[in-house]
Design a protein around this motif. Structure first.
Motif, short mmCIF file in Angstrom:
data_model
loop_
_atom_site.label_atom_id
_atom_site.label_comp_id
_atom_site.label_asym_id
_atom_site.label_seq_id
_atom_site.Cartn_x
_atom_site.Cartn_y
_atom_site.Cartn_z
N PHE A 76 -5.93 10.00 2.35
CA PHE A 76 -4.60 10.18 1.79
C PHE A 76 -3.54 10.29 2.88
O PHE A 76 -3.79 10.79 3.98
N TRP A 77 -2.33 9.84 2.55
CA TRP A 77 -1.16 10.06 3.40
C TRP A 77 -1.01 11.56 3.64
O TRP A 77 -1.00 12.36 2.71
N ALA A 78 -0.91 11.95 4.93
CA ALA A 78 -0.92 13.37 5.28
C ALA A 78 0.48 13.97 5.38
O ALA A 78 0.61 15.19 5.50
N GLY A 79 1.51 13.16 5.31
CA GLY A 79 2.87 13.67 5.46
C GLY A 79 3.44 14.23 4.17
O GLY A 79 2.74 14.39 3.16
N GLN A 80 4.72 14.51 4.21
CA GLN A 80 5.39 15.05 3.03
C GLN A 80 5.40 14.02 1.92
O GLN A 80 5.52 12.82 2.14
N ARG A 81 5.29 14.50 0.70
CA ARG A 81 5.29 13.62 -0.47
C ARG A 81 5.91 14.35 -1.64
O ARG A 81 6.11 15.56 -1.61
N THR A 83 -4.49 -0.79 12.35
CA THR A 83 -5.81 -0.89 11.73
C THR A 83 -5.78 -0.42 10.29
O THR A 83 -6.55 -0.90 9.45
N ASN A 84 -4.87 0.49 9.94
CA ASN A 84 -4.76 0.92 8.55
C ASN A 84 -4.28 -0.21 7.64
O ASN A 84 -4.68 -0.28 6.47
N LEU A 85 -3.43 -1.08 8.15
CA LEU A 85 -3.04 -2.28 7.40
C LEU A 85 -4.27 -3.13 7.11
O LEU A 85 -4.48 -3.61 5.98
N TYR A 86 -5.08 -3.32 8.13
CA TYR A 86 -6.31 -4.10 8.00
C TYR A 86 -7.27 -3.45 7.01
O TYR A 86 -7.83 -4.09 6.12
N ARG A 87 -7.45 -2.12 7.13
CA ARG A 87 -8.38 -1.42 6.24
C ARG A 87 -7.92 -1.47 4.79
O ARG A 87 -8.74 -1.55 3.87
N ALA A 88 -6.63 -1.38 4.58
CA ALA A 88 -6.13 -1.42 3.21
C ALA A 88 -6.47 -2.75 2.54
O ALA A 88 -6.81 -2.79 1.35
N LEU A 89 -6.40 -3.83 3.31
CA LEU A 89 -6.80 -5.13 2.76
C LEU A 89 -8.30 -5.17 2.47
O LEU A 89 -8.74 -5.74 1.47
N GLU A 90 -9.09 -4.55 3.35
CA GLU A 90 -10.53 -4.46 3.10
C GLU A 90 -10.81 -3.72 1.79
O GLU A 90 -11.75 -4.06 1.06
N LEU A 91 -10.03 -2.70 1.50
CA LEU A 91 -10.24 -1.94 0.26
C LEU A 91 -9.95 -2.79 -0.96
O LEU A 91 -10.62 -2.66 -2.00
N ILE A 92 -8.96 -3.67 -0.89
CA ILE A 92 -8.69 -4.57 -2.01
C ILE A 92 -9.87 -5.50 -2.23
O ILE A 92 -10.30 -5.74 -3.37
N ARG A 93 -10.43 -6.00 -1.16
CA ARG A 93 -11.63 -6.83 -1.29
C ARG A 93 -12.79 -6.02 -1.86
O ARG A 93 -13.57 -6.49 -2.67
N ALA A 94 -12.89 -4.75 -1.44
CA ALA A 94 -13.96 -3.89 -1.93
C ALA A 94 -13.86 -3.65 -3.44
O ALA A 94 -14.87 -3.46 -4.11
N HIS A 130 -16.34 2.95 -0.31
CA HIS A 130 -15.60 2.84 0.95
C HIS A 130 -14.73 4.06 1.18
O HIS A 130 -14.69 4.62 2.28
N LEU A 131 -14.00 4.48 0.14
CA LEU A 131 -13.13 5.63 0.29
C LEU A 131 -13.92 6.92 0.46
O LEU A 131 -13.53 7.82 1.20
N ALA A 132 -15.06 7.03 -0.22
CA ALA A 132 -15.91 8.21 -0.05
C ALA A 132 -16.46 8.28 1.37
O ALA A 132 -16.58 9.37 1.94
N GLN A 133 -16.80 7.14 1.94
CA GLN A 133 -17.30 7.12 3.32
C GLN A 133 -16.22 7.55 4.31
O GLN A 133 -16.50 8.21 5.30
N GLU A 134 -14.97 7.17 4.03
CA GLU A 134 -13.86 7.63 4.87
C GLU A 134 -13.61 9.11 4.68
O GLU A 134 -13.18 9.81 5.60
N GLY A 135 -13.84 9.58 3.45
CA GLY A 135 -13.45 10.93 3.07
C GLY A 135 -12.10 10.88 2.42
O GLY A 135 -11.10 10.54 3.09
N ALA A 169 0.85 -1.19 0.00
CA ALA A 169 0.00 0.00 0.00
C ALA A 169 0.88 1.23 0.00
O ALA A 169 1.91 1.28 0.69
N ILE A 170 0.48 2.23 -0.77
CA ILE A 170 1.19 3.51 -0.85
C ILE A 170 0.17 4.62 -0.71
O ILE A 170 -0.87 4.62 -1.37
N GLY A 171 0.46 5.57 0.17
CA GLY A 171 -0.34 6.79 0.24
C GLY A 171 -1.67 6.67 0.94
O GLY A 171 -2.49 7.59 0.81
N TYR A 172 -1.88 5.59 1.68
CA TYR A 172 -3.16 5.42 2.38
C TYR A 172 -2.98 5.67 3.87
O TYR A 172 -2.26 4.94 4.55
N ARG A 173 -3.59 6.73 4.38
CA ARG A 173 -3.51 7.10 5.79
C ARG A 173 -2.06 7.10 6.27
O ARG A 173 -1.24 7.83 5.72
#
Length: 375
Positions: free
Chosen positions: A64-69, A34-45, A54-59, A6-10
């Motif tokens: 998105f990753w909030a740090g420097q990029r 939990t973000n590891l767990y959620r990322a796997l849920e997104l693949i299933r989604a 799912h991503l719209a419900q999260e916002g 996963a890249i760039g998720y939370r």
């Protein structure tokens, strides 16, 4: 599943790791387990075409990753590699999601939009793209292996994996979708007064537990009256609650269950009378000892509301399940992780934060654990 990234998720700035039969991730609050767990849920989604939802419900802004990029548009990139049980090859599914470009037709300004999506197969020689989606353009290999342009009415928020349902023409894509759809995630096993766990359910033979546990009574009835073997279930209950017994009457229109305890051997306590911890343990037993386990089972903090003395019985449920399915466990409980580690059945990984990003101890930037590299 062979590998996950996963890249760039939370808090998952960039992480890739191999997956064994039993993976246990332990760490404190806020490190990103939990973000590891959620990322796997997104693949299933992605497989049931609900990734955008799912991503719209999260916002999306929060997802998105909030740090420097680096400069450029923000992206969430998810990838999983799956073994082919009928061959030696590996399927790799990849999806990238971001905001739409301003003015994009058929897309809302802040909705999740699939930017890139592909599925490949590596049979040991070379990697072949089975599906390749770039924006609205979709290529897929048909049943003959020939690449063809696919004419499909595909919204920007939809996945090809979830929308292109034609098993006769695209059998490999269908196999990957069906495999992902079988994955089960257990984190919402409520035990409040209105919980589905506390209610009888329709008497329909149930091979595995629903995500919300609503068919728990039917799962128990399937073991007791169809398989006619509850030895593992009875042993788990006896270890967790000495002197207690699980009672599963023959179902008629509905299935139900109850428990007797050492202090009151002649009194059957119905689910609505059971404590939160007792009911939660029974639900986890139903998930992990069901008639037929899914190929992949993920548990998020299953120790919640359980007494510390139940960590060892829970650990044995988890290790037993890993003999029949891949298990991914996220936990705060070091005692639970320690019992699993001592059993030698699985790998226990410590999760921590590194400059705001989730990191797994011993995992290299190349996606390999230190002990594997030493071997």
């Amino acid at each position: 599943m062979r590998e996950f990234s996963a890249i760039g998720y939370r808090s998952l700035r960039k992480i890739a790791c191999p997956v064994s039969d039993l993976e246990v991730f332990v760490g404190g609050n806020g490190v990103g387990k939990t973000n590891l767990y959620r990322a796997l849920e997104l693949i299933r989604a992605a497989a049931d075409n609900s990734l955008g939802l799912h991503l719209a419900q999260e916002g999306m802004a929060a997802a998105f990753w909030a740090g420097q990029r680096r400069s450029g548009p923000q992206r969430i990139v998810l990838e999983a590699s799956l073994s082919n049980p009928q061959a030696r090859g590996v399927y790799r599914y990849h999806v990238e999601v971001g905001f739409p470009q301003r003015g994009t037709a058929a897309a809302f300004d802040l909705e999740p939009q699939v930017k890139e999506e592909w599925l490949s197969y590596d049979g040991g020689g070379r990697q072949v793209r089975l599906v390749d989606r770039r924006g609205p353009s979709v290529m897929a290999r048909d049943e003959t292996g020939r690449p063809v342009e696919v004419d499909i009415d595909l919204l920007a928020s939809e996945t090809v994996l979830g929308r292109l349902e034609d098993p006769g023409r695209y059998p490999m894509l269908d196999m990957v979708r069906r495999t992902l759809l079988e994955w089960r995630f257990y984190h919402g096993l409520r035990t409040d007064a209105a919980s589905p766990l506390r209610r009888p359910c329709p008497a329909v033979a149930s091979a595995n537990l629903a995500a919300d546990g609503a068919n728990l009574a039917a799962v128990f009835a399937t073991l007791a009256h169809i398989r006619q073997d509850t030895s593992d279930l009875d042993a788990a209950v006896a270890e967790a609650f000495p002197g207690a017994r699980l009672i599963v009457p023959p179902p008629e229109r509905v299935a139900s269950f109850g428990m007797t305890f050492a202090e009151f051997p002649d009194r059957v306590f119905e689910p609505e009378e059971l404590s939160d911890g007792t009911l939660r343990f029974l639900a986890l037993a139903g998930a992990l000892l069901a008639y037929r386990l899914p190929p992949f089972v993920a548990l998020n903090e299953p120790e919640a509301s359980l007494h510390p003395e139940l960590m060892a019985p829970l650990a044995r449920l988890v290790t037993r399940a890993s003999e029949r399915a891949q298990v991914w466990l996220v936990t705060h409980s070091h005692p639970l992780a320690d019992v699993i580690s001592q059993s030698g059945a699985g790998e226990v990984r410590t999760v921590r934060k590194d400059a705001g990003a989730t990191a797994i101890e011993g995992l290299s930037l190349l996606g390999r654990y230190a002990e594997a590299e030493e071997d």
